[in-house]
Scaffold this active site. Structure first.
Site, PDB file in Angstrom:
ATOM      1  N   ASP A 177       0.857  -1.182   0.000  1.00 41.31           N
ATOM      2  CA  ASP A 177       0.000   0.000   0.000  1.00 41.31           C
ATOM      3  C   ASP A 177       0.897   1.237   0.000  1.00 41.31           C
ATOM      4  O   ASP A 177       1.470   1.576   1.031  1.00 41.31           O
ATOM      5  CB  ASP A 177      -0.899  -0.036   1.238  1.00 41.31           C
ATOM      6  CG  ASP A 177      -1.764   1.184   1.415  1.00 41.31           C
ATOM      7  OD1 ASP A 177      -1.942   1.943   0.442  1.00 41.31           O
ATOM      8  OD2 ASP A 177      -2.250   1.401   2.542  1.00 41.31           O
ATOM      9  N   GLU A 209      -1.072  10.684   1.472  1.00 35.93           N
ATOM     10  CA  GLU A 209      -2.393  10.044   1.516  1.00 35.93           C
ATOM     11  C   GLU A 209      -2.684   9.476   2.889  1.00 35.93           C
ATOM     12  O   GLU A 209      -3.809   9.559   3.388  1.00 35.93           O
ATOM     13  CB  GLU A 209      -2.478   8.945   0.448  1.00 35.93           C
ATOM     14  CG  GLU A 209      -3.860   8.349   0.255  1.00 35.93           C
ATOM     15  CD  GLU A 209      -4.125   7.096   1.085  1.00 35.93           C
ATOM     16  OE1 GLU A 209      -5.250   6.548   0.989  1.00 35.93           O
ATOM     17  OE2 GLU A 209      -3.216   6.650   1.836  1.00 35.93           O
ATOM     18  N   HIS A 329      -1.432  -2.439   6.387  1.00 34.98           N
ATOM     19  CA  HIS A 329      -0.726  -1.541   7.300  1.00 34.98           C
ATOM     20  C   HIS A 329       0.159  -2.315   8.268  1.00 34.98           C
ATOM     21  O   HIS A 329       0.210  -2.029   9.467  1.00 34.98           O
ATOM     22  CB  HIS A 329      -1.704  -0.629   8.042  1.00 34.98           C
ATOM     23  CG  HIS A 329      -2.216   0.491   7.189  1.00 34.98           C
ATOM     24  ND1 HIS A 329      -2.915   1.560   7.701  1.00 34.98           N
ATOM     25  CD2 HIS A 329      -2.127   0.726   5.856  1.00 34.98           C
ATOM     26  CE1 HIS A 329      -3.234   2.397   6.725  1.00 34.98           C
ATOM     27  NE2 HIS A 329      -2.767   1.905   5.585  1.00 34.98           N
TER      28      HIS A 329
END
Length: 362
Positions: A177, A209, A329
């Protein structure tokens, strides 16, 4: 394309680019886009804008991906050489103790963990909060740490290797990501020619982001595209700790995912895919034979740059296409490279159709 994306992902995930300090990643991508774009610009905050003109006049299509990753930041340096730190983005406390990290992009460190022999019973089952954590860079004093070049504000990333599973199409590493979105966008510009589409194609790599979709707002007001597609990643719901039917019907290896609605609560939706853009995605999914996993995440804590893009420049019709990945994450995010190849196929088909659709609401 599979090997090209895998190579690009390996190179991109090896770079450190925590939100607000994405310079190394942006420099890499500037070099990647430059041979194939008519122009490549980097604004004052680090948003990259690659521009490519088509064969005829037509609408402006922006395809974007974000360059930053979650991580930590040096908060203070103790007199005895240990370092306290803050999180940057959604970093879970449970991930911290016992992890290898890189401070300032190149200084190795360890997030300390109390020896199991000395842990009390209540400590063994408790997630240690970030305020109790510290980083050991092998120094014995504050001056020794500072002599390494470490200072307050330096970003910290998890150290994670690029690991192919037994099935080599499955890859685990940090910052999937959204380095996979960046890889897809870079390969799109390498593949598509000006004779393939009409109008203007903007390849945008946004910054920050993970801390509020900040770069997307800046760059969308600058480019002011007629419509946009956001490339990102999406958590999977196909592990034993999630119900894939009622919680998150997203599975690894089943193709790209289109989150139609997302947000933090059901009353405050972050983004809604524009109905005309959804029709375009549907049509090209059928045309290319790519299975798209459609999902809603209203009330879940998930959104993308599409939120700020849709509200910029008096409103931009936007769609979202994502690569599913497990263990989001974390330093061990896991993707199936075939999902990325299918997303590439789909977005290339969409880009080549620029100018063929009326994007108006009615």
């Amino acid at each position: 394309m599979k090997e090209r994306l895998k190579k690009r992902l390996r190179e991109l995930t090896a770079l450190a680019g925590v939100s607000g300090a994405e310079q190394v990643v942006v420099a890499y991508l500037k070099d990647a886009f430059s041979p194939y774009a008519d122009s490549v610009e980097v604004d004052s905050w680090g948003n990259l804008i690659a521009t490519k003109k088509g064969k005829h006049e037509g609408p402006k299509l922006m395809i974007s991906a974000h360059s930053d990753e979650i991580g930590m930041v040096v908060k203070s340096i103790h007199g005895d050489g240990f370092i306290s730190f803050d999180r940057v983005g959604e970093v879970s406390d449970i991930l911290l103790p016992g992890r290898k990290v890189m401070v300032g992009g190149h200084i190795p460190g360890i997030i300390g963990i109390k020896a199991g022999h000395l842990q009390k019973e209540e400590e063994k089952g408790r997630a240690k909060p970030i305020r109790e954590c510290y980083i050991d860079v092998g120094a014995y004093s504050k001056s020794e740490v500072e002599s390494m070049g470490i200072k307050v504000g330096d970003r910290i990333v998890f150290q994670s290797d690029f690991m192919e599973m037994y099935n080599k199409d499955l890859i685990s590493t940090k910052s999937v990501d959204n380095r996979i979105g960046c890889a897809i966008l870079a390969e799109l510009f390498a593949d598509i020619t000006k004779d393939d589409f009409n109008g203007t194609l903007y390849g945008v790599v946004s910054v920050q982001e993970e801390i509020g979709l900040r770069g997307a707002w800046m760059v969308s007001n600058s480019v002011q595209p007629d419509w946009a597609i956001v490339l990102d990643t999406m958590p999977c719901g196909d592990t034993p700790d999630v119900n894939p039917e009622s919680e998150l019907p997203v599975r690894l290896g089943k193709g790209p995912v289109c989150p139609l609605i997302d947000g933090v609560t059901s009353a405050f939706i972050s983004n809604v895919v524009h109905p005309k853009v959804r029709d375009i995605i549907d049509e090209h999914a059928q045309k290319t034979g790519v299975n798209v996993q459609y999902v809603t995440l209203s009330g879940e804590f998930y959104t993308t740059d599409a939120t700020n893009i849709s509200m910029a420049a008096m409103g931009i019709p936007v769609g979202v296409l994502t690569v599913p990945r497990r263990y989001s994450h974390s330093p061990v995010e896991l993707l199936d490279i075939n999902d990325a190849v299918k997303l590439f196929t789909l977005v290339e088909s969409i880009a080549k159709s620029n100018g063929a659709y009326d994007i108006s609401f009615l």
